[in-house]
Design a protein around this motif. Structure first.
Motif, PDB file in Angstrom:
ATOM      1  N   TYR A 501      31.105 -11.207 -18.973  1.00  0.00           N
ATOM      2  CA  TYR A 501      29.680 -11.027 -19.205  1.00  0.00           C
ATOM      3  C   TYR A 501      29.054 -10.016 -18.242  1.00  0.00           C
ATOM      4  N   ASP A 502      29.870  -9.410 -17.385  1.00  0.00           N
ATOM      5  CA  ASP A 502      29.402  -8.393 -16.433  1.00  0.00           C
ATOM      6  C   ASP A 502      28.269  -8.928 -15.555  1.00  0.00           C
ATOM      7  N   PHE A 503      28.482 -10.112 -15.006  1.00  0.00           N
ATOM      8  CA  PHE A 503      27.472 -10.713 -14.132  1.00  0.00           C
ATOM      9  C   PHE A 503      27.263  -9.859 -12.888  1.00  0.00           C
ATOM     10  N   ARG A 504      26.004  -9.523 -12.604  1.00  0.00           N
ATOM     11  CA  ARG A 504      25.649  -8.730 -11.426  1.00  0.00           C
ATOM     12  C   ARG A 504      25.151  -9.663 -10.327  1.00  0.00           C
ATOM     13  N   SER A 505      25.827  -9.651  -9.204  1.00  0.00           N
ATOM     14  CA  SER A 505      25.536 -10.619  -8.147  1.00  0.00           C
ATOM     15  C   SER A 505      24.490 -10.145  -7.148  1.00  0.00           C
ATOM     16  N   ARG A 506      24.138  -8.854  -7.164  1.00  0.00           N
ATOM     17  CA  ARG A 506      23.124  -8.382  -6.221  1.00  0.00           C
ATOM     18  C   ARG A 506      21.821  -9.140  -6.474  1.00  0.00           C
ATOM     19  N   GLY A 507      21.264  -9.716  -5.417  1.00  0.00           N
ATOM     20  CA  GLY A 507      20.055 -10.519  -5.546  1.00  0.00           C
ATOM     21  C   GLY A 507      20.307 -12.010  -5.557  1.00  0.00           C
ATOM     22  N   ALA A 508      21.576 -12.421  -5.710  1.00  0.00           N
ATOM     23  CA  ALA A 508      21.920 -13.844  -5.621  1.00  0.00           C
ATOM     24  C   ALA A 508      22.151 -14.221  -4.162  1.00  0.00           C
TER      25      ALA A 508
END
Length: 607
Positions: A501-508
């Motif tokens: 799903y191309d999860f973007r972790s920046r900001g987590a």
């Protein structure tokens, strides 16, 4: 520039030739390039270690963002996870005087330390041509040593989320004769101020802003609010008990109610904050079903106080009202109580009934009565008497914003006076860069949740009286909290759910050094962080709040079947490293608080 050493590991030192190029960027940041060539006549398997040795000190002040804070685990903490100690360390107890960590455990792959004169930091990226990188820390006599590893090394043992360590994990890279690989990292020279890490992370954040930030969220703020309101109402609200169940299983057919946790905390992982968010949303969009559900939950909690005058910690179907997850069944946790009180105060401000106000006043009066002469609040309270049982950690920060907002709403100056005294007491912990004890489940571990409490506390104090001391503390609290926030997008294997799903972790945010998974709880103070940016003119804070909200508008189930969930469900855990579950997995439970904090942040944005 502080000198650094490069060591060849697992092979003869002369097997690899290392050429160094150092660029002085601004007098304190040095960009380093290593061109490494295999000069052996046959293939070798080897890794590289970069080391910086500082001067003498008895307190290096270790910082690995998101993963390691000072000694990292205070001696009395019941939860076992990596601890730095030189006092007869036992690796079987996750104790050591040196640690190596894989980069994806780090919110930023970096390691900071100080000696008596100043400090240094090594900063790299998650991946290098040799595979995933790593960071490390050690003491050489009285000298702190900062390390980078290419590829990573996890030593002396591996922490996988359990109290039982796994054997060391020390991969190496296969070199062929004549092969050259280029490694890059930054070396920062720092002054004696241990808050200097903030400038390094802020600068890195600015230099690595994603170019496609607007395309990261799956849904708009308005759509996220609608989805999460439905999810909270449909999957977590139980009308006959007037509760918001803490969890709801994705797989309804196989597990049904047996997969749902038949319990409700009054705050933290369920309860008041999310009922308040649903109430606010329901009133904004004119949905009476949502308003009625939220009102029923708030009535239920407000009408069931302990004999000591506080909220209970938790309701369970099996045992009714109880203390929550604290081992001492007499003890209710200050953070849980303070947070519930804050959001019930906000519900009262929307025009709630008299019993809501009475519950708020009862809790605040217990807190004020138990406040010590030095300004500290209790960390735990006796359910029978309301007396303070202990003052360990900094969870008492949770009372401050509740007191500030109630002081204005009820015209009660003594509440604001108590909040100010507490603000000055807890300032010491903020200035020492070590906040701990907020979540019920990690005991005295430092956590991102401690930082959220501090941001809310000091922003509220500043907005109450405009004193510079509160603004300075709010900034310092935000800087520490943002050490838990991922400044990069983790590289997930494409076969995993997060990779697919191309999860973007920046900001987590990393939950804590003890709970090494990504979570969304920072959304509970997204509004305060954004306002702090407005008060200070610091775009770092406003951008971080934006990224936090953008990150978690991913993985909101848009329809039944989306990532195997049902519409409006939101998971608690995104596994970005080798802890609890393999990297790239997603916890298949919807949590009331995960749905609720996103709804709360969306409603704050929508006004």
């Amino acid at each position: 520039m502080i000198p650094f050493d490069v060591t060849v590991l697992s092979a003869r030192p002369d097997a690899l030739s290392v050429d160094r190029t150092v660029c002085d960027v601004d007098g304190s940041r040095f960009a380093v390039r290593l061109d490494v060539t295999c000069v052996a006549s046959e293939p070798v398997v080897a890794g590289l270690r970069v080391s910086v040795r500082l001067g003498e000190t008895d307190d290096p002040g270790w910082l690995v963002p998101g993963a390691f804070y000072g000694e990292n685990r205070v001696a009395g903490c019941r939860v076992r996870y990596p601890r730095f100690t030189r006092d007869a360390p036992d690796p079987a107890l996750l104790e050591s005087a040196e640690w190596g960590l894989r980069a994806d455990r780090c919110a930023t792959p970096a390691v900071f330390a100080w000696d008596r004169e100043g400090g240094a930091a090594l900063v790299t990226t998650e991946w290098s041509p040799l595979g995933q990188a790593g960071v490390g820390l050690a003491m050489d006599g009285e000298h702190p040593v900062l390390r980078l590893h290419f590829p990573y090394r996890e030593e002396p043992v591996v922490y996988d989320g359990s109290p039982n360590p796994l054997p060391a994990d020390t991969p190496a890279f296969e070199w062929y004769p004549g092969r050259t690989e280029t490694l890059r990292f930054d070396l920062h020279v720092l002054g004696p101020d241990r808050h200097a890490y903030a400038g390094v992370l802020c600068d890195l954040h600015r230099r690595t802003a994603p170019v496609d930030a607007d395309t990261v969220p799956w849904v708009s703020v308005e759509d996220a609010a609608a989805l999460t309101a439905w999810g909270l109402y449909r999957w977590h609200y139980v009308a006959e008990d007037a509760v918001l169940l803490e969890t709801a299983a994705f797989d309804r057919h196989a597990l049904g109610e047996h997969g749902d946790r038949q319990a409700m905390h009054v705050s933290w992982i369920s309860g008041v904050p999310y009922a308040y968010a649903l109430l606010r949303h329901g009133r904004r969009v004119g949905n009476d079903s949502y308003v009625d559900a939220a009102t029923a939950v708030l009535d239920n909690i407000a009408n069931h106080l302990t004999p000591g005058g506080t909220f209970w910690g938790q309701w369970t179907r099996a045992n009714g009202w109880n203390a929550g997850w604290t081992p001492d069944r007499r003890r209710v946790h200050a953070r849980t109580l303070g947070e519930a009180t804050l959001f019930l105060t906000r519900a009262v401000a929307l025009g709630g009934p008299p019993q809501w106000r009475a519950a708020v006043v009862s809790n605040l009066d217990v807190a004020v009565k138990g406040q010590a002469a030095d300004g500290s609040f209790g960390a735990g309270y006796d359910v029978a008497t309301g007396e303070v049982l202990d003052r360990n950690g900094t969870s008492g920060l949770a009372w401050i914003p509740a007191l500030v907002e109630a002081a204005a709403l009820f015209d009660e100056p003594r509440y604001l006076d108590a909040a100010r005294r507490a603000g000055r007491f807890y300032a010491g912990a903020v200035e020492r860069e070590f906040l701990y004890g907020a979540p019920e489940d990690v005991d005295l571990a430092p956590s991102s949740e401690d930082g959220y409490l501090a941001i809310m506390a000091y922003v509220s104090l500043y907005e109450a009286d405009g004193a510079d001391e509160w603004l300075a503390l709010a900034r310092r609290a935000a800087d520490w909290t943002l050490t838990f926030r991922y400044t990069y997008d983790v590289d997930f294997p494409p076969h995993t759910l997060l990779g697919h799903y191309d999860f973007r972790s920046r900001g987590a945010d990393q939950a804590s050094p003890a709970n090494q998974h990504l979570h969304s709880y920072g959304l509970i103070c997204a509004a305060e962080l954004a306002r702090l940016g407005e008060h200070t003119g610091e775009t770092y804070y406003t951008a971080s709040a934006e990224e936090n909200l953008a990150c978690f508008r991913q993985f909101v189930a848009r329809a039944d079947g989306d990532f195997n969930a049902y519409r409006g469900m939101v998971s608690e855990r995104f596994y970005q490293t080798a802890c609890y579950q393999p990297k790239g997995m997603l916890l298949t439970l919807s949590h009331a608080w995960c749905v609720g904090v996103l709804l709360l942040a969306c409603e704050a944005r929508l006004g």
